[in-house]
Each structure stands twice: as C-alpha cells, then as structure tokens.
Design a protein around this motif. Sequence first.
Motif, PDB file in Angstrom:
ATOM      1  N   GLY A 195      59.879 -44.602 -64.645  1.00  0.00           N
ATOM      2  CA  GLY A 195      60.727 -44.541 -65.533  1.00  0.00           C
ATOM      3  C   GLY A 195      62.042 -45.109 -65.332  1.00  0.00           C
ATOM      4  N   VAL A 196      62.082 -46.214 -64.377  1.00  0.00           N
ATOM      5  CA  VAL A 196      63.456 -46.839 -64.172  1.00  0.00           C
ATOM      6  C   VAL A 196      63.491 -48.196 -64.723  1.00  0.00           C
ATOM      7  CG1 VAL A 196      64.968 -48.175 -62.324  1.00  0.00           C
ATOM      8  CG2 VAL A 196      63.622 -45.665 -61.971  1.00  0.00           C
ATOM      9  N   PRO A 197      64.198 -48.573 -65.878  1.00  0.00           N
ATOM     10  CA  PRO A 197      64.373 -49.857 -66.406  1.00  0.00           C
ATOM     11  C   PRO A 197      64.156 -51.117 -65.327  1.00  0.00           C
ATOM     12  CG  PRO A 197      65.833 -48.485 -67.565  1.00  0.00           C
ATOM     13  CD  PRO A 197      65.497 -47.723 -66.266  1.00  0.00           C
ATOM     14  N   ASP A 198      63.544 -52.318 -65.683  1.00  0.00           N
ATOM     15  CA  ASP A 198      63.628 -53.398 -64.673  1.00  0.00           C
ATOM     16  C   ASP A 198      64.918 -54.124 -65.084  1.00  0.00           C
ATOM     17  OD1 ASP A 198      61.161 -52.942 -63.593  1.00  0.00           O
ATOM     18  OD2 ASP A 198      60.079 -54.114 -65.157  1.00  0.00           O
ATOM     19  N   ASP A 199      65.535 -54.130 -66.255  1.00  0.00           N
ATOM     20  CA  ASP A 199      66.566 -54.902 -66.615  1.00  0.00           C
ATOM     21  C   ASP A 199      67.672 -54.087 -66.226  1.00  0.00           C
ATOM     22  OD1 ASP A 199      68.611 -55.136 -69.195  1.00  0.00           O
ATOM     23  OD2 ASP A 199      67.874 -56.908 -68.340  1.00  0.00           O
ATOM     24  N   ARG A 200      68.461 -54.733 -65.344  1.00  0.00           N
ATOM     25  CA  ARG A 200      69.701 -54.264 -64.778  1.00  0.00           C
ATOM     26  C   ARG A 200      70.763 -53.668 -65.853  1.00  0.00           C
ATOM     27  NH1 ARG A 200      73.549 -51.975 -63.258  1.00  0.00           N
ATOM     28  NH2 ARG A 200      74.702 -52.186 -61.175  1.00  0.00           N
ATOM     29  N   GLY A 201      70.764 -54.497 -67.077  1.00  0.00           N
ATOM     30  CA  GLY A 201      71.823 -54.015 -68.103  1.00  0.00           C
ATOM     31  C   GLY A 201      71.309 -52.557 -68.636  1.00  0.00           C
ATOM     32  N   ALA A 202      69.859 -52.652 -68.789  1.00  0.00           N
ATOM     33  CA  ALA A 202      69.230 -51.229 -69.478  1.00  0.00           C
ATOM     34  C   ALA A 202      69.565 -50.280 -68.656  1.00  0.00           C
ATOM     35  CB  ALA A 202      67.809 -51.572 -69.909  1.00  0.00           C
ATOM     36  N   MET A 203      69.312 -50.455 -67.282  1.00  0.00           N
ATOM     37  CA  MET A 203      69.464 -49.314 -66.173  1.00  0.00           C
ATOM     38  C   MET A 203      70.800 -48.817 -66.162  1.00  0.00           C
ATOM     39  SD  MET A 203      68.466 -49.539 -61.970  1.00  0.00           S
ATOM     40  CE  MET A 203      70.018 -50.308 -61.507  1.00  0.00           C
ATOM     41  N   ALA A 204      71.910 -49.919 -66.320  1.00  0.00           N
ATOM     42  CA  ALA A 204      73.179 -49.424 -66.277  1.00  0.00           C
ATOM     43  C   ALA A 204      73.342 -48.617 -67.492  1.00  0.00           C
ATOM     44  CB  ALA A 204      74.149 -50.478 -66.294  1.00  0.00           C
ATOM     45  N   GLU A 205      72.805 -48.988 -68.653  1.00  0.00           N
ATOM     46  CA  GLU A 205      73.243 -48.365 -69.951  1.00  0.00           C
ATOM     47  C   GLU A 205      72.718 -46.987 -69.813  1.00  0.00           C
ATOM     48  OE1 GLU A 205      72.426 -48.530 -74.784  1.00  0.00           O
ATOM     49  OE2 GLU A 205      71.658 -49.986 -73.430  1.00  0.00           O
ATOM     50  N   ARG A 206      71.617 -46.673 -69.086  1.00  0.00           N
ATOM     51  CA  ARG A 206      70.946 -45.472 -69.150  1.00  0.00           C
ATOM     52  C   ARG A 206      71.610 -44.536 -68.214  1.00  0.00           C
ATOM     53  NH1 ARG A 206      64.427 -44.037 -67.196  1.00  0.00           N
ATOM     54  NH2 ARG A 206      64.984 -41.738 -66.906  1.00  0.00           N
ATOM     55  N   PHE A 207      71.822 -44.929 -66.984  1.00  0.00           N
ATOM     56  CA  PHE A 207      72.121 -44.200 -66.035  1.00  0.00           C
ATOM     57  C   PHE A 207      73.928 -43.918 -65.739  1.00  0.00           C
ATOM     58  CE2 PHE A 207      67.841 -44.696 -64.865  1.00  0.00           C
ATOM     59  CZ  PHE A 207      67.684 -43.683 -64.166  1.00  0.00           C
ATOM     60  N   GLY A 208      74.401 -45.022 -66.382  1.00  0.00           N
ATOM     61  CA  GLY A 208      75.894 -44.855 -66.531  1.00  0.00           C
ATOM     62  C   GLY A 208      76.672 -44.567 -65.161  1.00  0.00           C
ATOM     63  N   PRO A 209      77.171 -43.635 -64.971  1.00  0.00           N
ATOM     64  CA  PRO A 209      78.188 -43.546 -63.624  1.00  0.00           C
ATOM     65  C   PRO A 209      77.115 -43.305 -62.336  1.00  0.00           C
ATOM     66  CG  PRO A 209      78.360 -41.469 -64.760  1.00  0.00           C
ATOM     67  CD  PRO A 209      77.596 -42.369 -65.767  1.00  0.00           C
ATOM     68  N   TYR A 210      75.948 -43.200 -62.654  1.00  0.00           N
ATOM     69  CA  TYR A 210      74.995 -42.924 -61.598  1.00  0.00           C
ATOM     70  C   TYR A 210      74.448 -44.263 -61.145  1.00  0.00           C
ATOM     71  CZ  TYR A 210      75.376 -37.887 -62.787  1.00  0.00           C
ATOM     72  OH  TYR A 210      75.686 -36.730 -63.061  1.00  0.00           O
ATOM     73  N   THR A 211      74.563 -45.479 -61.918  1.00  0.00           N
ATOM     74  CA  THR A 211      73.904 -46.610 -61.497  1.00  0.00           C
ATOM     75  C   THR A 211      74.294 -47.119 -60.111  1.00  0.00           C
ATOM     76  OG1 THR A 211      74.192 -47.142 -63.893  1.00  0.00           O
ATOM     77  CG2 THR A 211      73.832 -48.979 -62.164  1.00  0.00           C
ATOM     78  N   PRO A 212      75.389 -46.937 -59.457  1.00  0.00           N
ATOM     79  CA  PRO A 212      75.740 -47.482 -58.073  1.00  0.00           C
ATOM     80  C   PRO A 212      74.932 -46.822 -57.188  1.00  0.00           C
ATOM     81  CG  PRO A 212      77.980 -47.434 -59.422  1.00  0.00           C
ATOM     82  CD  PRO A 212      76.888 -46.628 -60.259  1.00  0.00           C
ATOM     83  N   GLY A 275      72.805 -35.087 -44.238  1.00  0.00           N
ATOM     84  CA  GLY A 275      73.346 -36.236 -43.731  1.00  0.00           C
ATOM     85  C   GLY A 275      72.096 -37.399 -43.630  1.00  0.00           C
ATOM     86  N   MET A 276      71.141 -37.116 -43.895  1.00  0.00           N
ATOM     87  CA  MET A 276      70.133 -38.245 -44.102  1.00  0.00           C
ATOM     88  C   MET A 276      70.283 -38.800 -45.456  1.00  0.00           C
ATOM     89  SD  MET A 276      66.169 -38.444 -43.175  1.00  0.00           S
ATOM     90  CE  MET A 276      65.698 -37.149 -44.437  1.00  0.00           C
ATOM     91  N   THR A 277      70.129 -38.063 -46.444  1.00  0.00           N
ATOM     92  CA  THR A 277      69.824 -38.444 -47.746  1.00  0.00           C
ATOM     93  C   THR A 277      71.104 -38.944 -48.403  1.00  0.00           C
ATOM     94  OG1 THR A 277      69.824 -36.261 -48.528  1.00  0.00           O
ATOM     95  CG2 THR A 277      67.742 -37.137 -48.059  1.00  0.00           C
ATOM     96  N   GLY A 278      72.003 -38.429 -47.926  1.00  0.00           N
ATOM     97  CA  GLY A 278      73.497 -38.754 -48.286  1.00  0.00           C
ATOM     98  C   GLY A 278      73.836 -40.310 -48.165  1.00  0.00           C
ATOM     99  N   THR A 279      73.110 -40.768 -47.028  1.00  0.00           N
ATOM    100  CA  THR A 279      73.581 -42.250 -46.644  1.00  0.00           C
ATOM    101  C   THR A 279      72.610 -43.344 -47.677  1.00  0.00           C
ATOM    102  OG1 THR A 279      71.618 -42.231 -45.259  1.00  0.00           O
ATOM    103  CG2 THR A 279      73.826 -41.785 -44.183  1.00  0.00           C
ATOM    104  N   TRP A 280      71.707 -42.458 -48.469  1.00  0.00           N
ATOM    105  CA  TRP A 280      70.546 -43.424 -49.311  1.00  0.00           C
ATOM    106  C   TRP A 280      71.616 -43.741 -50.614  1.00  0.00           C
ATOM    107  CZ3 TRP A 280      65.494 -40.248 -49.360  1.00  0.00           C
ATOM    108  CH2 TRP A 280      65.195 -39.948 -48.064  1.00  0.00           C
ATOM    109  N   VAL A 281      72.640 -43.005 -51.103  1.00  0.00           N
ATOM    110  CA  VAL A 281      73.267 -43.274 -52.167  1.00  0.00           C
ATOM    111  C   VAL A 281      74.858 -43.810 -51.959  1.00  0.00           C
ATOM    112  CG1 VAL A 281      71.770 -41.958 -53.649  1.00  0.00           C
ATOM    113  CG2 VAL A 281      73.794 -40.820 -52.382  1.00  0.00           C
ATOM    114  N   ALA A 282      75.048 -43.904 -50.679  1.00  0.00           N
ATOM    115  CA  ALA A 282      76.395 -44.319 -50.379  1.00  0.00           C
ATOM    116  C   ALA A 282      76.827 -45.872 -50.469  1.00  0.00           C
ATOM    117  CB  ALA A 282      76.788 -43.855 -49.268  1.00  0.00           C
TER     118      ALA A 282
END
Length: 282
Positions: A195-212, A275-282
């Motif tokens: 369910g994750v778009p391949d296109d970076r722009g489409a991904m950013a549009e869908r996930f908004g502030p969660y994109t980083p 502590g482990m999973t938090g590093t995955w999204v930092a």
Amino acid sequence: MAVKTVLITGTSTGIGLATALRAAEAGWRVVATMRDTGKAGTLNDAAGAAGLAELIEVRRLDVTEPDSAQECVSAVIAEHGSLHALINNAGAGHVGTLEVDGVEAARRVMEVNFFGVLNTTAAALPFLRAAAGRLIAVSSVGGVVGQPFNEAYCAAKFAVEGYLEALAPVAATVGVGVTIVEPGAVASEFVANVGVPDDRGAMAERFGPYTPALDAYLARTADAFAAAQSAYDAAGTVVEALTAERPVLRVQTSEGARSFIAPKLADLDGSKVLGMTGTWVA
C-alpha cells in the motif's frame, strides 16, 4: 504407514508455496489452497519438476469466507477421510498509519490475517481432534514486536499469537498440538503490495507530516530485506513444526528473527522495544 494429509492456506507464493513443496518432500499429502486457483501455475510447475505432483492437490479457499473454509475442509474429508494438520499461512501485509488509513483499513487487515485463521481453524478442529493432529500458524516477528507503520498488521498478528497461546492448552487436552511460527524478513512477493506508493510525490501527498518518518522506516526495512531469509529456508522451520514429536508453542525461522524478538520477551516495561523501534523513524 498411511500418508497423512495437511491443508495449507496461501500457497500461491512465498512461504506457503515453499511449505507445500517441503511438506510433500517429507511424505505428506498436501492440500494446497489459495483464493485464486488461477495462480497455481508456479506451484504446479515446481511440484512437477520435483516429482511431487501426486502428493500436491490445489483447492480454492478464501480464508475470509467461513463457508469457503467449511466447504474446503468437508471436501478434503470426503476425499481422504481424515485431516492430520492445518497450516494457517495466508496473510496480507499493510504499511500505513491510523490517521492516514482510518479504521476500515485495519478491519480489512484483521479479516485476512486474524479472522482468516479463525475461520479455517474452526472448520478443521473437529478433524484435527479426531486425528490427534497439529495446528500451525505462520505469524511474524511482527506478532511479538509492534513495528512503525505496521499498526494494523502487527495488531492482527498479535491477535493470532494471543488467541493461539490461549487455545494451545485447551487443544492439548484433546490431543491437538499448536505451534506459532515467526519468520523475520523473508525474500518473497509478500512485501510487494503493502500500500505504499512508489512515487515520492504521491507518498508525500498521502502521508503528509508522517512522510519523513516513513522515509526513515522504509530505508531501514530495505536494509533488513537485503539480507532476507529465503522462503524455502523459512518453510523448513514450518515443516519441522509439522513433524516434531513434541511441538513447542513458539518457534522462529532464523537467528535474525530470534534476536529481533528477544528484547520484547524480556521487556517488562516496554522501554527496550520503544528504544529500538523509535530509532527506525528518527
């Protein structure tokens, strides 16, 4: 000795396909099920090339439909007279998050990955009990460690693990052994449609502030899958559980999977996992 019969769900690709082949190699009659039997070509070709075609039969089973599960199991009993094992392998991945996807997306994931297991298990249990048989579910390390952007998938796998952990002692009183198999990263088609778009722009549009955060997670996951275990190797663990004289409740398919879940199993307050999973999204 009479040939034993095992029903396996989700055998068109990946671990399910490999498990069907490895169970047949071990001398089992395999009822290999899938929602769309038009996708059986890969399994049939592999079975033919390995000289296993006589031990593998393909049947339709949609795990989200209770009637489909009942009909499939009834047909197996009518043809073969007994069912000695069920391997619940069918599942679907999903990458997303609640604010983006909403609750209905989580319901759909639960239907396949959790209620699908219950539908097939409910249909098979009377016959597994009669055969003093084996009930196996292919879960995931995501059934032990909650992973960012896998909220619905992990919830479903957590549910499978909790349900079967609770069912195991009850099933044991009537002679049925229960095992949960936990793969880590496996090289298969499972992750191709999450369910994750391949296109970076489409991904950013869908996930908004969660994109980083999603970018960071996807980069970490790509590294993990670069060293993924083969489906054939993972299937070996499933078949070991199928044939074990004394089945254990929980088994991992690789050393990587074991090391991944170890912090959680010794983490009373949750700090090690976060502590482990938090590093995955930092």
